[in-house]
Write an enzyme that holds these catalytic residues in place. Structure first.
Site, PDB file in Angstrom:
ATOM      1  N   PRO A   2      72.235  19.471  78.962  1.00 24.00           N
ATOM      2  CA  PRO A   2      71.579  20.192  80.061  1.00 24.00           C
ATOM      3  C   PRO A   2      72.071  19.740  81.433  1.00 24.00           C
ATOM      4  CG  PRO A   2      69.965  19.597  78.410  1.00 24.00           C
ATOM      5  CD  PRO A   2      71.242  18.897  78.035  1.00 24.00           C
ATOM      6  N   GLU A   3      72.555  20.700  82.210  1.00 25.78           N
ATOM      7  CA  GLU A   3      73.006  20.458  83.573  1.00 25.78           C
ATOM      8  C   GLU A   3      72.000  21.111  84.518  1.00 25.78           C
ATOM      9  OE1 GLU A   3      77.167  21.487  84.029  1.00 25.78           O
ATOM     10  OE2 GLU A   3      77.578  21.083  81.915  1.00 25.78           O
ATOM     11  N   ARG A 111      69.018  14.270  69.138  1.00 25.38           N
ATOM     12  CA  ARG A 111      69.908  13.104  69.194  1.00 25.38           C
ATOM     13  C   ARG A 111      69.235  11.822  69.681  1.00 25.38           C
ATOM     14  NH1 ARG A 111      75.888  15.336  70.992  1.00 25.38           N
ATOM     15  NH2 ARG A 111      75.896  17.190  69.656  1.00 25.38           N
TER      16      ARG A 111
END
Length: 273
Positions: A2-3, A111
């Site tokens: 996510p940016e 993750r």
């Protein structure tokens, strides 16, 4: 992954979910390491009973502003939120939840790299971050002066969160392609006209990506999804990212892909000299 556009999307969706001014009734962590800087007992004692006053974004971070403290959430590679009516059971990669007004704000993280951190003042804690590229403080003069002062190549400079906050691999590649700037160019060699093109491209690419709710890549569980599994759509508008060997949309020559500073980098060797 996510940016800025993805985190901005989640922030807006959370603001629309009627969480503000709701009392935090309970907190639970299924994965201990989701909490970064305190014990679970101290964290719960601090936040239970507080209200969420607002939700902000700074760079790639989400900030939940409470009455007395700030909860910073870094999604890292695969952090996601959902809202459930029933109490979560800790399955399907659920790592933590907050209960507010009978609803459960659930944090999913395939993750396990995402982190929650309770701080007294998010501005001080995130003071190292650079300018926000979609804010009025992002001005061409300051941007061009920064370029002149760094000997870095432009791609890693854009990825440096101290330089500009929120840009990651996808939007760096897209911005550089739109501005006709090669990712390996030294910042100090970029001419004023090129710097202006890049300045405009950064804002243009990020605005379009925010409008499209960010980018969702692939079909795996770690793929970006907004609140309650709403997918982004900007991936359908990529000009260069993930288009290796496909024709450049400008000159029709094949897009190149190299590994540069440990990141896959897409560009057109004809358009981006």
């Amino acid at each position: 992954m996510p940016e800025l556009p993805e985190v901005e999307t989640i922030k807006d969706q959370l603001l629309d979910a009627n969480l503000l001014n709701q009392v935090i009734e309970d907190v639970h962590f299924y994965w201990r390491n989701t909490l970064a800087n305190s014990s679970i007992e101290d964290f719960n004692q601090s936040v239970i009973g507080q209200c969420i006053h607002t939700i902000l974004r700074r760079g790639k971070y989400l900030i939940f502003r409470l009455k007395q403290q700030d909860l910073i959430v870094h999604l890292r590679m695969s952090g996601q939120f959902s809202i459930k009516k029933q109490k979560p059971d800790g399955h399907t990669h659920e790592r933590a939840y907050m209960k507010l007004a009978g609803k459960y704000l659930v944090f999913h993280d395939v993750r396990k790299f995402g982190r929650w951190q309770l701080v007294d003042d998010y501005k001080k804690h995130l003071a190292h971050l650079g300018v926000e590229p979609l804010s009025p403080t992002f001005k061409f003069k300051g941007f061009s002066e920064k370029l002149k002062k760094t000997s870095k190549a432009i791609k890693p400079a854009l990825l440096d969160q101290r330089f500009i906050a929120g840009i990651g691999n996808i939007y760096a590649d897209e911005s550089l392609w739109q501005a006709f700037v090669h990712p390996k160019r030294s910042c100090q060699t970029i001419k004023p006209k090129e710097a202006r093109q890049l300045f405009i491209a950064i804002k243009d690419v990020l605005k379009k990506a925010v409008k499209d709710n960010g980018s969702s890549l692939g079909s795996g569980q770690s793929n970006f999804k907004g609140l309650d599994e709403i997918h982004g759509k900007y991936q359908y508008n990529f000009n260069v990212y993930q288009r290796h060997r496909l024709p450049c949309l400008n000159c029709k020559k094949p897009i190149d892909k190299i590994k540069f500073h440990q990141r896959g980098t897409h560009f057109c060797s004809f358009c981006q000299k």
